[in-house]
Design a protein around this motif. Structure first.
Motif, PDB file in Angstrom:
ATOM      1  N   ASP A  21      -5.280   8.969   0.917  1.00  0.00           N
ATOM      2  CA  ASP A  21      -5.740   8.900   2.305  1.00  0.00           C
ATOM      3  C   ASP A  21      -5.015   7.847   3.130  1.00  0.00           C
ATOM      4  O   ASP A  21      -5.503   7.417   4.162  1.00  0.00           O
ATOM      5  N   HIS A  22      -3.852   7.408   2.644  1.00  0.00           N
ATOM      6  CA  HIS A  22      -3.048   6.529   3.501  1.00  0.00           C
ATOM      7  C   HIS A  22      -1.561   6.762   3.238  1.00  0.00           C
ATOM      8  O   HIS A  22      -1.186   7.403   2.256  1.00  0.00           O
ATOM      9  N   ASP A  57       0.819  -1.217   0.000  1.00  0.00           N
ATOM     10  CA  ASP A  57       0.000   0.000   0.000  1.00  0.00           C
ATOM     11  C   ASP A  57       0.850   1.263   0.000  1.00  0.00           C
ATOM     12  O   ASP A  57       0.317   2.363  -0.175  1.00  0.00           O
ATOM     13  N   TYR A  58       2.150   1.115   0.218  1.00  0.00           N
ATOM     14  CA  TYR A  58       3.020   2.301   0.240  1.00  0.00           C
ATOM     15  C   TYR A  58       3.289   2.848  -1.163  1.00  0.00           C
ATOM     16  O   TYR A  58       3.876   3.916  -1.314  1.00  0.00           O
ATOM     17  N   ARG A  71       1.734  10.334  13.598  1.00  0.00           N
ATOM     18  CA  ARG A  71       1.010   9.329  12.789  1.00  0.00           C
ATOM     19  C   ARG A  71       1.984   8.339  12.171  1.00  0.00           C
ATOM     20  O   ARG A  71       1.726   7.135  12.155  1.00  0.00           O
ATOM     21  N   LEU A 116       2.716   3.778  12.826  1.00  0.00           N
ATOM     22  CA  LEU A 116       2.479   2.757  11.787  1.00  0.00           C
ATOM     23  C   LEU A 116       2.938   1.383  12.265  1.00  0.00           C
ATOM     24  O   LEU A 116       3.967   1.260  12.947  1.00  0.00           O
ATOM     25  N   TRP A 139      -1.937  12.670   5.001  1.00  0.00           N
ATOM     26  CA  TRP A 139      -0.764  12.096   4.335  1.00  0.00           C
ATOM     27  C   TRP A 139      -0.464  12.903   3.084  1.00  0.00           C
ATOM     28  O   TRP A 139      -1.309  13.642   2.596  1.00  0.00           O
TER      29      TRP A 139
END
Lengths: 200, 200
Positions: free
Chosen positions: B153-154, B79-80, B188, B192, B149
């Motif tokens: 949204d991630h 997802d990065y 934030r 992680l 971010w």
């Protein structure tokens, strides 16, 4: 149609012109002059808070700055962005090298001399940039001695990114006499279908 | 298993540590000390002609340098690295911003002070870096005021790239008191799953 805010004789902007021409992407070019302050107006800073060109405006009114990120976007689906993940990483490797180890010395020297007419004013900074710029050219030469292109066996956006300021390096006081592999590579880039030259 | 040549307290190396931990990628870390000259030996220059860390060595004996290119490679499939092409370009936009407009001022100031103990020796260069480093922090703050971010949204590798030196900015003389959005974003990132802290 997309719009590009840029100055064609800036290497970072010229990269964008080149990928759009090489991939046949229609675009409107909006001449934007850094030295005259066009990128520091309130209106421009609303488009790009970092106040830099080149900047792409998409049809939906959104923006994409950073020359090498723009190269990435417009190379997708073309041979200028390789299929192999490892080669993709190598293309980015050379593009980060370009922005960190090449541009700040070779492009900046050209900016001081050509755009600001500051050969005397910036003489100390120019002297400091010389060994660092030549170190970057050494790294390029070592790659181009063993291969025609920076990654794989055909041109990618790594070549476009590095071509932009390298082929005008002499305008920043960097001579390519001792870099025969770089000089041969420059003629290969200039022979690409769709290539356009940077105006003087 | 891959090998990483790096120094964990260098931000550029720490980025690599972070993506490998966040994605659960096994690796061997080979401590390499820039100040002691480990990256300028004949042996190291054979691995990376540009003489820099971090450097990844793959199992087949090939190499990949440049922290942000390494981030790209190891984020693929996670997802990065986002799926959307436009978001991918935006991730790269922030990573090129990091290497060009952020690292040379914020990281370099930290290097002069923390690694070379050169607060006096480099006082002029440190003063010159101050407004440029704060300008980069201003750009970051303006983004983090409107989003959690940098892209979408991630978290992506844009966040990892920018986190590395930003969360140690005070060691280079940059205070984050006036950057509440950056400070909230730092907490934030630190929350992680898989996050590891940079040692002091």
């Amino acid at each position: 149609m997309i719009k590009v805010y840029g100055d064609i004789i800036s290497g970072n902007c010229f990269k964008v012109k080149l990928i759009l021409e090489l991939t046949g992407t229609p675009h409107e070019w909006i001449h934007t002059d850094v030295v005259k302050g066009d990128t520091r107006t309130e209106e421009f800073l609303k488009k790009n808070v970092n106040g830099r060109i080149p900047l792409v405006e998409f049809e939906d009114g959104t923006f994409l700055p950073e020359s090498n990120a723009i190269l990435y976007y417009f190379s997708l689906g073309s041979d200028y962005w390789p299929q192999s993940k490892r080669q993709q990483a190598e293309v980015l490797q050379w593009m980060f090298f370009e922005q960190y180890s090449h541009e700040p010395f070779i492009a900046t020297s050209r900016f001081w001399i050509k755009f600001l007419d500051g050969k005397e004013q910036f003489s100390e900074k120019l002297a400091e940039a010389q060994p660092k710029g030549y170190a970057a050219l050494d790294v390029m030469e070592s790659q181009l001695k063993i291969a025609d292109w920076f990654v794989g066996d055909h041109p990618t956006i790594a070549d476009i990114a590095l071509f932009a300021y390298t082929h005008k390096a002499h305008e920043g006081g960097f001579e390519l006499d001792n870099y025969p592999a770089i000089r041969r590579w420059i003629t290969r880039v200039e022979a690409l279908a769709g290539f356009v030259a940077m105006p003087d």
